[in-house]
Design a protein around this motif. Structure first.
Motif, PDB file in Angstrom:
ATOM      1  N   ALA A  17       0.827  -1.202   0.000  1.00  0.00           N
ATOM      2  CA  ALA A  17       0.000   0.000   0.000  1.00  0.00           C
ATOM      3  C   ALA A  17       0.867   1.260   0.000  1.00  0.00           C
ATOM      4  CB  ALA A  17      -0.924  -0.006   1.214  1.00  0.00           C
ATOM      5  N   LEU A  18       1.948   1.234   0.758  1.00  0.00           N
ATOM      6  CA  LEU A  18       2.864   2.373   0.802  1.00  0.00           C
ATOM      7  C   LEU A  18       3.449   2.644  -0.576  1.00  0.00           C
ATOM      8  CD1 LEU A  18       4.470   4.479   2.478  1.00  0.00           C
ATOM      9  CD2 LEU A  18       6.185   2.682   2.870  1.00  0.00           C
ATOM     10  N   PHE A  19       3.905   1.587  -1.228  1.00  0.00           N
ATOM     11  CA  PHE A  19       4.503   1.753  -2.556  1.00  0.00           C
ATOM     12  C   PHE A  19       3.481   2.240  -3.574  1.00  0.00           C
ATOM     13  CE2 PHE A  19       5.561  -0.020  -6.768  1.00  0.00           C
ATOM     14  CZ  PHE A  19       6.743   0.673  -6.996  1.00  0.00           C
ATOM     15  N   LEU A  20       2.289   1.650  -3.574  1.00  0.00           N
ATOM     16  CA  LEU A  20       1.263   2.041  -4.544  1.00  0.00           C
ATOM     17  C   LEU A  20       0.780   3.470  -4.308  1.00  0.00           C
ATOM     18  CD1 LEU A  20      -0.844  -1.237  -4.839  1.00  0.00           C
ATOM     19  CD2 LEU A  20       0.881  -0.348  -6.429  1.00  0.00           C
ATOM     20  N   SER A  21       0.801   3.913  -3.037  1.00  0.00           N
ATOM     21  CA  SER A  21       0.389   5.298  -2.757  1.00  0.00           C
ATOM     22  C   SER A  21       1.339   6.292  -3.401  1.00  0.00           C
ATOM     23  CB  SER A  21       0.336   5.530  -1.245  1.00  0.00           C
ATOM     24  OG  SER A  21       1.648   5.638  -0.685  1.00  0.00           O
ATOM     25  N   TRP A  22       2.561   5.858  -3.654  1.00  0.00           N
ATOM     26  CA  TRP A  22       3.562   6.696  -4.323  1.00  0.00           C
ATOM     27  C   TRP A  22       3.599   6.435  -5.829  1.00  0.00           C
ATOM     28  CZ3 TRP A  22       7.945   5.173  -7.061  1.00  0.00           C
ATOM     29  CH2 TRP A  22       8.859   6.182  -7.373  1.00  0.00           C
ATOM     30  N   TYR A  23       3.453   5.171  -6.225  1.00  0.00           N
ATOM     31  CA  TYR A  23       3.659   4.770  -7.622  1.00  0.00           C
ATOM     32  C   TYR A  23       2.456   5.053  -8.516  1.00  0.00           C
ATOM     33  CZ  TYR A  23       4.990   1.768 -11.555  1.00  0.00           C
ATOM     34  OH  TYR A  23       5.312   1.288 -12.802  1.00  0.00           O
ATOM     35  N   MET A  24       1.247   4.880  -7.989  1.00  0.00           N
ATOM     36  CA  MET A  24       0.047   4.954  -8.820  1.00  0.00           C
ATOM     37  C   MET A  24      -0.387   6.375  -9.191  1.00  0.00           C
ATOM     38  SD  MET A  24      -0.733   1.889  -9.586  1.00  0.00           S
ATOM     39  CE  MET A  24      -2.417   2.048 -10.196  1.00  0.00           C
ATOM     40  N   PRO A  25      -0.388   7.346  -8.278  1.00  0.00           N
ATOM     41  CA  PRO A  25      -0.866   8.689  -8.644  1.00  0.00           C
ATOM     42  C   PRO A  25       0.001   9.324  -9.737  1.00  0.00           C
ATOM     43  CG  PRO A  25      -0.720   8.454  -6.263  1.00  0.00           C
ATOM     44  CD  PRO A  25      -0.007   7.276  -6.852  1.00  0.00           C
ATOM     45  N   ALA A  26      -0.630  10.155 -10.551  1.00  0.00           N
ATOM     46  CA  ALA A  26       0.118  10.880 -11.579  1.00  0.00           C
ATOM     47  C   ALA A  26       1.204  11.738 -10.930  1.00  0.00           C
ATOM     48  CB  ALA A  26      -0.837  11.763 -12.382  1.00  0.00           C
ATOM     49  N   ASN A  27       2.419  11.583 -11.431  1.00  0.00           N
ATOM     50  CA  ASN A  27       3.575  12.332 -10.898  1.00  0.00           C
ATOM     51  C   ASN A  27       3.752  12.116  -9.394  1.00  0.00           C
ATOM     52  OD1 ASN A  27       4.200  13.548 -13.442  1.00  0.00           O
ATOM     53  ND2 ASN A  27       2.516  14.998 -13.104  1.00  0.00           N
ATOM     54  N   HIS A  28       3.294  10.966  -8.910  1.00  0.00           N
ATOM     55  CA  HIS A  28       3.461  10.542  -7.513  1.00  0.00           C
ATOM     56  C   HIS A  28       2.638  11.349  -6.520  1.00  0.00           C
ATOM     57  CE1 HIS A  28       6.499   8.000  -9.178  1.00  0.00           C
ATOM     58  NE2 HIS A  28       7.300   9.002  -9.464  1.00  0.00           N
ATOM     59  N   GLY A  29       1.679  12.114  -7.010  1.00  0.00           N
ATOM     60  CA  GLY A  29       0.725  12.776  -6.131  1.00  0.00           C
ATOM     61  C   GLY A  29       1.371  13.667  -5.086  1.00  0.00           C
ATOM     62  N   ILE A  30       0.848  13.585  -3.862  1.00  0.00           N
ATOM     63  CA  ILE A  30       1.321  14.445  -2.780  1.00  0.00           C
ATOM     64  C   ILE A  30       2.764  14.128  -2.394  1.00  0.00           C
ATOM     65  CG2 ILE A  30       0.515  12.933  -0.916  1.00  0.00           C
ATOM     66  CD1 ILE A  30      -0.287  15.481   0.607  1.00  0.00           C
ATOM     67  N   TRP A  31       3.196  12.892  -2.674  1.00  0.00           N
ATOM     68  CA  TRP A  31       4.581  12.536  -2.356  1.00  0.00           C
ATOM     69  C   TRP A  31       5.562  13.421  -3.126  1.00  0.00           C
ATOM     70  CZ3 TRP A  31       5.622   9.858   1.750  1.00  0.00           C
ATOM     71  CH2 TRP A  31       4.792   8.827   2.176  1.00  0.00           C
ATOM     72  N   SER A  32       5.214  13.762  -4.370  1.00  0.00           N
ATOM     73  CA  SER A  32       6.098  14.588  -5.180  1.00  0.00           C
ATOM     74  C   SER A  32       6.285  15.970  -4.564  1.00  0.00           C
ATOM     75  CB  SER A  32       5.535  14.714  -6.595  1.00  0.00           C
ATOM     76  OG  SER A  32       6.386  15.504  -7.404  1.00  0.00           O
TER      77      SER A  32
END
Length: 237
Positions: A17-32
């Motif tokens: 879940a941690l990885f997908l929360s970063w990998y799935m959103p466009a441009n890594h979402g809020i992580w970016s």
């Protein structure tokens, strides 16, 4: 060690879940955004604070990596000194198994995670690099920074300390992890998510099957049984 399947699967799901929360959103979402803000904060400090600049340069010098090994060795030495000769042999073998585990997980993480990205110092324009400000050898860039291998190694060490020496040793090892892993983020050689997503994902998915099952104990037993030397101890399979 009795296999704890529910907890293992829970940790695996957390890692996925941690990885997908970063990998799935466009441009890594809020992580970016978090990555960029953290990098810019510390990058600005490099030109504002000379003492911080030197501290970051020193803690990212290759020689400083030896200090992390020294800190880990001192923590293990504390337990080694209290042991019988057979117990000391067991600790040395456990350390060898820990090193092999770190190498295997690091290689698997690099090979299986479908991500390759450069460090922020090679991504952003108009930024400050420590190697240019001070002209001394220091690691301030990486062409493939995900997942963070240095942070992963230190997390694996922390997990082994917790598994074999208890909570206090595990917490001490986590402090070592913070002290020696996050200077890479401060200097811009790694994104924050290289560690808190990349390194942690590999550890959460791979390590529970090793430390929360009898596998690590069995490998330690085999090494103890077959490696030459005195003071062998009988371990439970």
């Amino acid at each position: 060690m009795k296999t704890r399947y529910p907890l293992i699967l829970l940790l695996n799901l957390a890692g996925l879940a941690l990885f997908l929360s970063w990998y799935m959103p466009a441009n890594h979402g809020i992580w970016s955004s978090l990555d960029a803000e953290v990098f810019r904060f510390f990058n600005q400090k490099l030109v504002e604070n000379r003492a911080f600049l030197w501290a970051v340069a020193i803690t990212n010098n290759r020689a400083f990596d030896g200090c992390s090994l020294l800190a880990m060795g001192c923590l293990m030495l504390r337990f080694w000194l209290k042991e019988t000769p057979a117990g000391r042999r067991h600790i040395v073998i456990m350390g060898l198994v820990m090193l092999l585990t770190a190498v295997v997980l690091n290689q698997l993480g690099q090979a299986l995670i479908p991500v390759k990205r450069a460090s922020p110092t090679l991504t952003f324009d108009n930024i400050s690099r420590v190697s240019e400000l001070l002209h001394i050898p220091t690691k301030d860039a990486s062409r493939d920074s995900f997942p963070g291998d240095h942070g992963m190694m230190l997390l694996i060490f922390s997990a082994f300390m917790l598994r074999y020496f208890g909570k206090t040793a595990g917490i001490t090892a986590l402090i070592i992890f913070v002290v020696f892993a996050f200077p890479r983020v401060m200097i811009g050689a790694h994104w924050l998510t290289d560690i808190v997503v990349g390194s942690l994902t590999v550890v959460l998915i791979g390590l529970p099957w090793w430390l929360m099952t009898p596998l690590s104990d069995r490998v330690i037993y085999l090494f103890d049984h077959y490696l030459p030397g005195k003071n062998k101890q009988i371990l439970n399979k």
